[in-house]
Write a protein that holds these residues in place. Structure first.
Motif, PDB file in Angstrom:
ATOM      1  N   ASP A 107      57.029  38.581  24.611  1.00 36.15           N
ATOM      2  CA  ASP A 107      56.671  38.987  25.845  1.00 36.15           C
ATOM      3  C   ASP A 107      56.469  37.854  26.745  1.00 36.15           C
ATOM      4  O   ASP A 107      56.038  36.931  26.241  1.00 36.15           O
ATOM      5  CB  ASP A 107      55.302  39.884  25.684  1.00 36.15           C
ATOM      6  CG  ASP A 107      54.482  40.240  26.691  1.00 36.15           C
ATOM      7  OD1 ASP A 107      54.378  39.500  27.705  1.00 36.15           O
ATOM      8  OD2 ASP A 107      54.225  41.481  26.859  1.00 36.15           O
ATOM      9  N   ASP A 109      54.574  37.110  28.987  1.00 37.57           N
ATOM     10  CA  ASP A 109      53.139  36.678  29.315  1.00 37.57           C
ATOM     11  C   ASP A 109      52.587  36.095  28.168  1.00 37.57           C
ATOM     12  O   ASP A 109      51.788  35.194  28.131  1.00 37.57           O
ATOM     13  CB  ASP A 109      52.243  37.943  29.681  1.00 37.57           C
ATOM     14  CG  ASP A 109      52.283  38.048  31.208  1.00 37.57           C
ATOM     15  OD1 ASP A 109      52.710  37.377  32.028  1.00 37.57           O
ATOM     16  OD2 ASP A 109      52.479  39.558  31.385  1.00 37.57           O
ATOM     17  N   THR A 110      52.951  36.634  26.921  1.00 42.25           N
ATOM     18  CA  THR A 110      52.029  36.036  25.733  1.00 42.25           C
ATOM     19  C   THR A 110      52.701  34.792  25.465  1.00 42.25           C
ATOM     20  O   THR A 110      52.270  33.816  24.814  1.00 42.25           O
ATOM     21  CB  THR A 110      52.232  37.210  24.620  1.00 42.25           C
ATOM     22  OG1 THR A 110      53.563  37.480  24.292  1.00 42.25           O
ATOM     23  CG2 THR A 110      51.285  38.030  24.528  1.00 42.25           C
ATOM     24  N   LYS A 114      50.873  30.948  25.042  1.00 43.50           N
ATOM     25  CA  LYS A 114      51.147  30.211  24.130  1.00 43.50           C
ATOM     26  C   LYS A 114      51.653  28.675  24.538  1.00 43.50           C
ATOM     27  O   LYS A 114      51.044  27.876  23.916  1.00 43.50           O
ATOM     28  CB  LYS A 114      52.318  30.833  23.115  1.00 43.50           C
ATOM     29  CG  LYS A 114      51.770  31.005  21.592  1.00 43.50           C
ATOM     30  CD  LYS A 114      52.977  31.081  20.754  1.00 43.50           C
ATOM     31  CE  LYS A 114      53.416  32.637  20.916  1.00 43.50           C
ATOM     32  NZ  LYS A 114      54.398  32.999  20.005  1.00 43.50           N
TER      33      LYS A 114
ATOM     34  N   GLU B 267      41.973  40.419  27.453  1.00 44.51           N
ATOM     35  CA  GLU B 267      43.459  40.127  26.916  1.00 44.51           C
ATOM     36  C   GLU B 267      44.261  40.284  28.233  1.00 44.51           C
ATOM     37  O   GLU B 267      44.983  39.247  28.639  1.00 44.51           O
ATOM     38  CB  GLU B 267      43.627  41.402  26.014  1.00 44.51           C
ATOM     39  CG  GLU B 267      45.401  41.031  25.475  1.00 44.51           C
ATOM     40  CD  GLU B 267      46.320  42.134  25.202  1.00 44.51           C
ATOM     41  OE1 GLU B 267      45.874  43.342  25.376  1.00 44.51           O
ATOM     42  OE2 GLU B 267      47.354  41.808  24.590  1.00 44.51           O
ATOM     43  N   LEU B 271      46.168  36.996  29.619  1.00 42.43           N
ATOM     44  CA  LEU B 271      47.449  36.840  29.319  1.00 42.43           C
ATOM     45  C   LEU B 271      48.147  37.332  30.654  1.00 42.43           C
ATOM     46  O   LEU B 271      49.111  36.929  30.925  1.00 42.43           O
ATOM     47  CB  LEU B 271      47.699  37.585  28.122  1.00 42.43           C
ATOM     48  CG  LEU B 271      47.444  37.095  26.832  1.00 42.43           C
ATOM     49  CD1 LEU B 271      47.919  37.826  25.546  1.00 42.43           C
ATOM     50  CD2 LEU B 271      48.174  35.625  26.583  1.00 42.43           C
ATOM     51  N   ARG B 272      47.770  38.409  31.068  1.00 45.06           N
ATOM     52  CA  ARG B 272      48.707  39.168  32.223  1.00 45.06           C
ATOM     53  C   ARG B 272      48.537  38.737  33.470  1.00 45.06           C
ATOM     54  O   ARG B 272      49.254  38.104  34.356  1.00 45.06           O
ATOM     55  CB  ARG B 272      48.430  40.547  32.187  1.00 45.06           C
ATOM     56  CG  ARG B 272      48.738  41.314  30.797  1.00 45.06           C
ATOM     57  CD  ARG B 272      49.915  41.414  30.397  1.00 45.06           C
ATOM     58  NE  ARG B 272      49.848  41.461  28.893  1.00 45.06           N
ATOM     59  CZ  ARG B 272      50.763  41.585  27.924  1.00 45.06           C
ATOM     60  NH1 ARG B 272      52.159  41.118  28.557  1.00 45.06           N
ATOM     61  NH2 ARG B 272      50.760  41.716  26.880  1.00 45.06           N
TER      62      ARG B 272
END
Lengths: 413, 307
Positions: A107, A109-110, A114, B267, B271-272
């Motif tokens: 993904d 975003d993930t 990272k 989350e 993340l978003r």
């Protein structure tokens, strides 16, 4: 907390010692706190303002490279449980460069979460080449996280389809080169769709909002695709900043939020949307073109159809990028050159089923399998592409407020 | 052991002092690895978390760019924006803990008291309680999602009985998330209950009934108070992780956009939206809220000795 102290003199002495040391312990904690603060400072110190410089290229002495990519995105052959990649093997045979191919991106975003700290410092992210989607790659280019590629090392770059040139963040494709193009559309379970709505196939995006499909509609958690399709259905040109204004976007968000809260849309997912189609939870979903072919392959029949609304759809691409900390840029350039050879591009297209950005690959595909070459989803005609629009690039402020509005719908209230 | 050391050192005071000081130094030295571990992997991240929660946008207007600041209002903003998610998290955690207790208590009672005569049965049942741990937590949750899928036998049967409307489904509802949370945390409730019920002295129950207490009264006056330590630790071991859980409520598993808990909000923010201060502020709030609740709970139940 008034426990009697132990009678054993040794224990007693230990406890007293410990109590006397309490101050010291507090000091030690304070010390740890200070260290922590220093660590935190150090981690974030090189913000966006410092100019990053490319790492030294050791390609001439080390014939290797590491590639981070998405799943099901490379021609695979499985023999006795071991997976090999024919085109990569061909590349190694031709150039002597060993490729370590890693499926690391689940993904955008993930993946960004990272690697963002290394990217911001110009450090090695563990890959010489990574393929994020266009909008994420744009963020990397704008922040100065990626190296400029040397066009002289990529003679086949002339084969980039014209539709992929002229992006605002990289008009000449100096920093990013398309790997595969991605079309969004509607994937539907043919039999279930007919049973629920009485129609053979959806005729427009409007058909997803049919009351008989309540709770059985899925959309992508990729904002640009889901909201992009809704915007297009509203008659907005998503490539044009004068048409796609903040108001237009927020209108589409309101519409989308309404469909979610009334229960019409039940699933909002990334790559795993295919599971919901397979177990029957969703009957129709906003989805990516290449996956439909894979879904039908694993179903064994033409169970699913893919449809592009007349109002238009979104097109994007995953792009080759070389992070600042990568030390094998020249090897990567050879890799890109390899995949821009039409014959190799056709070999890859026959497996991954996404849109090929390489001119001439269609003619090569004709030699492998004429049916493949006729597939509009892999080798779209000019006419077909008129219906596909790229989501315009957003300013930092817009990206923040749009993403926030979209995520708020996903989180509900 | 300590007595033996005392005996050896003889009567003289000066003789006695040297070995004692060394032992203190040894004890302190033995503490160093633990303290280092805590400092590196608990205190450092905690400080970094609090620092991040106070950051402000750096003015560049780009997504995900923040600079050091002291913006306490970050906390108010997240409470104002996400209070429904915070409330929902604690509501789910409370429901799942109560349900877990209602299911686990009879189970633990049976294994720990009734099955005492058959050690093999006892062992077998304990193994069954722990057995789900042999399979990944994610896989088990995913399996429930498949079992309760829209076209599944369970859902279609409930629809034909009229329990569910034809366009009503289970996955993505409050019910489903609480179900998943209860299921996943039942072993954490059962095991502490079992350890305290296993030590229950049956003779006390007999004495109770000899004194003309009916079974309900014996349970309320003898069994329940004696198993209180198990109840306290069981409820804490389920309530705390459930409040922070984000797998069950995630739309990838049993939830939907109607069931997001604090974990899901963190989350999304991290993340978003790349809004690190909000994500950190929410994490700090969750930690503080749980700490406050637990302190209150432990004080009220008068079991400080347990901790």
């Amino acid at each position: 907390m008034t426990k009697p102290l132990p009678q054993d003199p040794m224990m007693l002495e230990l406890i007293k010692q410990a109590r006397r040391h309490q101050m010291t312990r507090r000091a030690a904690l304070a010390g740890a706190g200070a260290t922590a603060a220093a660590v935190a400072l150090a981690a974030c110190a090189p913000g966006g303002d410092t100019q990053l410089t490319p790492a030294t290229d050791v390609s001439d002495s080390e014939k290797t490279l590491v590639w981070h990519n998405w799943s099901l995105y490379m021609d695979e052959v499985e023999t006795d449980g071991a997976v090999t990649y024919p085109t990569l093997e061909k590349f190694t045979a031709e150039t002597g460069i060993e490729v370590e191919y890693k499926i690391e991106i689940e993904d955008n975003d993930t993946y960004y979460g990272k690697v963002k700290d290394q990217l911001a410092q110009g450090a090695d992210i563990g890959a010489d080449v990574a393929c994020p989607t266009e909008w994420m790659a744009a963020r990397w280019v704008n922040n100065g996280y990626v190296q400029k590629m040397d066009a002289a090392n990529i003679p086949n770059k002339k084969n980039i389809a014209p539709a992929y040139m002229g992006a605002a963040f990289d008009p000449e494709r100096d920093y990013t080169v398309p790997y595969q193009g991605i079309l969004a559309g509607i994937t539907y379970n043919k039999a279930a769709f007919k049973e629920a709505t009485g129609k053979d196939a959806p005729a427009s995006l409007e058909d997803l909002w049919d009351p008989s499909l309540k709770g059985r509609v899925g959309v992508l958690s990729e904002m640009r695709d889901t909201i992009g399709l809704i915007l297009l259905a509203n008659g907005i040109d998503i490539a044009d900043a004068n048409s796609l204004t903040e108001d237009a976007f927020m209108n589409a968000i309101d519409f989308f939020a309404g469909k979610v809260s009334e229960g019409q849309i039940a699933r909002i997912k990334g790559n795993s949307y295919s599971e919901d189609l397979e177990n029957g939870d969703t009957i129709a979903a906003i989805a990516w073109s290449g996956d439909t072919v894979q879904l039908n392959l694993s179903a064994g029949t033409e169970k699913y159809g893919f449809f592009i609304p007349d109002s238009g759809t979104t097109i994007s691409a995953d792009l080759f990028t070389v992070p600042m900390g990568a030390t094998h840029k020249k090897n990567v350039e050879e890799l890109i050159n390899f995949y821009y050879d039409p014959a190799n591009a056709a070999m890859l297209a026959a497996w991954v089923n996404y849109v090929t950005p390489v001119v001439g690959a269609k003619e090569e595909a004709m030699k492998i399998d004429p049916a493949l070459a006729e597939n509009q989803l892999i080798f779209p005609s000019e006419d077909f592409l008129k219906n596909a629009h790229g989501f315009r690039s957003l300013t930092g402020k817009e990206e923040l407020s749009f993403t926030k509005a979209f995520q708020e719908v996903l989180l509900g209230a | 052991m300590a007595f033996a050391a005392f005996g050896h050192s003889g009567g003289s005071k000066s003789d006695f002092k040297t070995p004692r000081k060394t032992s203190v130094k040894v004890a302190m030295a033995l503490l160093i690895p633990g303290m280092l571990y805590l400092g590196l992997f608990f205190i450092t991240p905690l400080v970094s978390l609090v620092v991040t929660s106070l950051e402000v946008p750096d003015g560049s207007g780009e997504i995900g760019r923040y600079a050091y600041g002291f913006e306490i209002s970050n906390y108010w903003t997240v409470i104002e924006t996400y209070w429904p998610h915070i409330a929902r998290s604690f509501f789910y955690a409370l429901m799942a803990t109560i349900l877990g207790l209602l299911i686990s208590y009879p189970l633990a009672y049976f294994i720990g008291v009734k099955a005492r005569r058959w050690p093999i049965l006892q062992g077998l049942m304990l193994t069954l309680v722990i057995a789900p741990f042999f399979i990944s937590f994610l896989l088990r949750t995913f399996a429930w999602k498949q079992m309760f899928a829209n076209e599944s036998l369970i859902v279609t049967t409930l629809q034909s009985w009229g329990v569910l409307a034809p366009d009503q489904y289970l996955v993505g509802t409050d019910f489903m998330v609480i179900f998943g949370l209860t299921y996943n945390f039942i072993p954490f409730m059962t095991l502490p209950l079992y350890t305290s019920l296993e030590r229950l002295d049956i003779r006390l129950l007999e004495a109770g009934s000899d004194l003309y207490a009916n079974p309900a009264k014996v349970f309320a006056r003898v069994t329940l108070p004696l198993s209180m330590p198990g109840i306290i630790s069981g409820t804490l071991m389920t309530f705390i992780p459930i409040a922070g859980d984000y797998v069950n409520a995630s739309s990838q598993f049993l939830g939907s956009s109607e069931t997001a808990m604090i974990g899901n909000v963190v989350e999304a923010n991290f993340l978003r939206i790349n809004d690190y201060p909000s994500a950190s502020a929410l994490s700090v709030l969750l930690m503080a809220a749980i700490l406050a609740l637990v302190t209150f709970y432990v004080r009220r139940s008068g079991t400080e000795d347990l901790l």
